[in-house]
Write a protein that holds these residues in place. Sequence first.
Motif, short mmCIF file in Angstrom:
data_model
loop_
_atom_site.label_atom_id
_atom_site.label_comp_id
_atom_site.label_asym_id
_atom_site.label_seq_id
_atom_site.Cartn_x
_atom_site.Cartn_y
_atom_site.Cartn_z
N LEU A 79 11.59 -16.91 18.07
CA LEU A 79 10.60 -15.83 18.12
C LEU A 79 10.84 -14.80 17.03
N ALA A 80 12.10 -14.54 16.72
CA ALA A 80 12.41 -13.61 15.62
C ALA A 80 11.88 -14.17 14.30
N ALA A 81 11.98 -15.49 14.12
CA ALA A 81 11.48 -16.10 12.89
C ALA A 81 9.96 -15.98 12.79
N ILE A 82 9.28 -16.16 13.92
CA ILE A 82 7.81 -16.00 13.92
C ILE A 82 7.45 -14.56 13.59
N ALA A 83 8.12 -13.60 14.24
CA ALA A 83 7.81 -12.18 14.02
C ALA A 83 8.09 -11.75 12.59
N ASP A 84 9.10 -12.36 11.97
CA ASP A 84 9.49 -11.98 10.60
C ASP A 84 8.70 -12.73 9.53
N ALA A 85 7.79 -13.63 9.94
CA ALA A 85 7.01 -14.39 8.96
C ALA A 85 6.23 -13.43 8.05
N PRO A 86 6.11 -13.76 6.77
CA PRO A 86 5.44 -12.84 5.84
C PRO A 86 3.93 -12.75 6.01
N VAL A 87 3.34 -13.73 6.69
CA VAL A 87 1.90 -13.71 6.93
C VAL A 87 1.66 -13.60 8.44
N PRO A 88 0.50 -13.10 8.83
CA PRO A 88 0.26 -12.92 10.27
C PRO A 88 0.15 -14.25 11.02
N TRP A 89 0.78 -14.28 12.18
CA TRP A 89 0.64 -15.39 13.13
C TRP A 89 -0.24 -14.90 14.26
N ILE A 90 -1.24 -15.70 14.60
CA ILE A 90 -2.19 -15.35 15.66
C ILE A 90 -2.02 -16.36 16.79
N ALA A 91 -1.75 -15.88 17.98
CA ALA A 91 -1.66 -16.75 19.15
C ALA A 91 -3.06 -16.94 19.72
N MET A 183 -10.43 -14.40 13.12
CA MET A 183 -9.45 -13.33 13.30
C MET A 183 -8.32 -13.46 12.28
N ALA A 184 -7.88 -14.71 12.04
CA ALA A 184 -6.82 -14.94 11.06
C ALA A 184 -7.26 -14.50 9.66
N LYS A 185 -8.49 -14.81 9.30
CA LYS A 185 -8.98 -14.42 7.98
C LYS A 185 -9.10 -12.90 7.86
N ASP A 186 -9.53 -12.26 8.95
CA ASP A 186 -9.61 -10.79 8.93
C ASP A 186 -8.23 -10.18 8.69
N LEU A 187 -7.24 -10.69 9.41
CA LEU A 187 -5.89 -10.13 9.29
C LEU A 187 -5.26 -10.46 7.94
N ALA A 188 -5.61 -11.64 7.41
CA ALA A 188 -5.10 -11.99 6.08
C ALA A 188 -5.62 -11.02 5.04
N ALA A 189 -6.86 -10.57 5.24
CA ALA A 189 -7.46 -9.64 4.28
C ALA A 189 -6.96 -8.22 4.47
N SER A 190 -6.74 -7.81 5.72
CA SER A 190 -6.36 -6.42 5.98
C SER A 190 -4.86 -6.19 5.97
N GLY A 191 -4.09 -7.25 6.06
CA GLY A 191 -2.63 -7.11 6.05
C GLY A 191 -2.02 -7.43 7.40
#
Length: 650
Positions: A79-91, A183-191
């Motif tokens: 879970l720490a690895a998922i949270a630290d990923a450089p791009v957003p992860w969406i469940a 949602m993933a594309k929105d977050l990729a664009a907004s950070g």
Amino acid sequence: MAEVTVDVRDGLGWVTIDNPPVNALGRAVRQGLWDAVATLRDADVRAVVLTGAGRAFVAGADIRELGQTPVEPYLPDVLAAIADAPVPWIAAINGLALGGGLEVAMACHARIAAPSAKLGLPEVNIGIIPGSGGTVRLPRLVSMATAIKLVTSGKPIGAQEALESGLVDRLGEGDLLAEATAMAKDLAASGRPEPALARDLVAGDPIDWDAQAAQLRKRSRGAVAPLEALASLKCAARDPVEVALAGERERFLWLAASEEAAALRHVFFAERGAGQALKQAEAVPADLSRVGVIGGGTMGAGIATALLLAGSYVCLIERDDAAAQTAKTRVADTIAASVKRGAIAATKGESALARLGTDTEYAALRDCPLVIEAVFEDMGVKREVFTKLDAVMPAEAILATNTSYLDVNLLAETTKDPSRILGLHFFSPAHVMKLLEVVRGEATGARALATGGALAKLLRKIPVVAGVCDGFIGNRIMAAYRRDCEFMLEEGALPHQIDAAMQGFGFAMGIYAVQDMSGLDIAWAQRRARAPHRAPEERYAHIADRLCEAGRLGRKTGKGWYDYASGEAEVAPEVTGIIEEESAKAGRTRKVFTEQEIITRILATMQREGQAVLREGIAESADDIDVVMITGYGFPRHKGGPMYMARCAD
């Protein structure tokens, strides 16, 4: 075979957990997620969507691994690895997200859920707490009051409530994965949003931790895990994140190795393994879309309510029009009460009641493939009912009796085909209680058994198969220890002392408080019916009979084992006098019992009678006996059941 698949398309990463039936987080899944994070970290993706195959996101840990030495990769590290990923992860939560599954979702940077999704942290139900950051992440997504409710109760919430509380960010009203993609594309664009652990606690009203602990201590009746869950949340509110995470993990590992967790795991698997004969019945069950119920009293109305809420049409038979109307009103009131307390939606209650029909003629039941008799607990009355049913019902119809004591074989004698007869011992209130004793008579056939199993599944009850004897499994064992409790009264104990010992052990109520609530008259009638057949040398305590003869029939008469003039149970001097008189008549020298002596003797009696039930083939397994005593008779779940305790003591 457990599998975590990774796909990259259109600049997005797709991770799917596929570990049927519920995508449990076993070692293979944890390794798959660990590898997926590494793979996607090196891939050219702007965001990642994580979801589950089938009808679940992730329904929790692999319970078989609990209590064993943890094996890498550990879930907190994943879970720490998922949270630290450089791009957003969406469940993308497509179904159940429970326990470790919700911890996975909370480690992601955003969450979208299907409207039918259920989310929760039920770990306390198996004697542990969230162990991978759940108690630390949760109050950074929802208020602390909501976090306390979720973690200490173990009860899941629906997607709409999760949205309103902040646990999820959006609901997917249409195609969940398509909306998760957007949602993933929105977050990729907004950070990338901040992971939960980097956020502040959600603002809310101050928590009185001492008051919360006091309430929880009373509610948990000796179970440790709920209080440890509360303590972990308190640390999350007070300590730095690293300290809170370490404290949660330490509590989790300690609890996972505890006797309480082992007992609760036993119950978990025992409930899922119950009713083996029903699962093995090689026959097609009766159609349950329309069911007949005879008798609209408390039990009959409860059974009818359970069927109606499960989607069946019910034809309820009463002796005359007035009784039928009373029964219909009783069902309507029961459904209305369920709506009022939020157990069901008003629309569901309305549609359920619309499926109820009443009649006074047995001929109205002819198109019901299953008929359940729920009249007064009297052999003569029930035999008359079955004789009438046998005369009018089609040969293929299954006929069942709701009885808690009576001989199913004697009832089957009234019919031309006894293979279609079985017992269905519901517990009151029938639309709430989870246990169903399916009583197998000497001639009960495979189709009748299969129907009993299908009915339990339809009503979401836990079925246990019982053979025919006086009281079947549960009532037989309860009668044995109730009888011995009266012997203890003769020997020096008092009702409130026995009840206090049982409550101290973890029962919600002691046996005498329970008797007063349900009424003493039915058991009295049964004792009088058995009196002519009682062996002269058999020990028998007359105390309960004396109370009934004095009109002390329980709460409904304002006095039973206790006095209720004030509205609360109070020690009754009259009862103490009767007990002392009967002690003297029996030639007993009264002594003082400690609570431990009382509960040790009750347990020994339960276990001794349970062994007899097994030897006689009345129960299919010792585990089934534990399930019956826990789900039907209030034995404390976190103790594992009387037979489990006996096995652990050997």
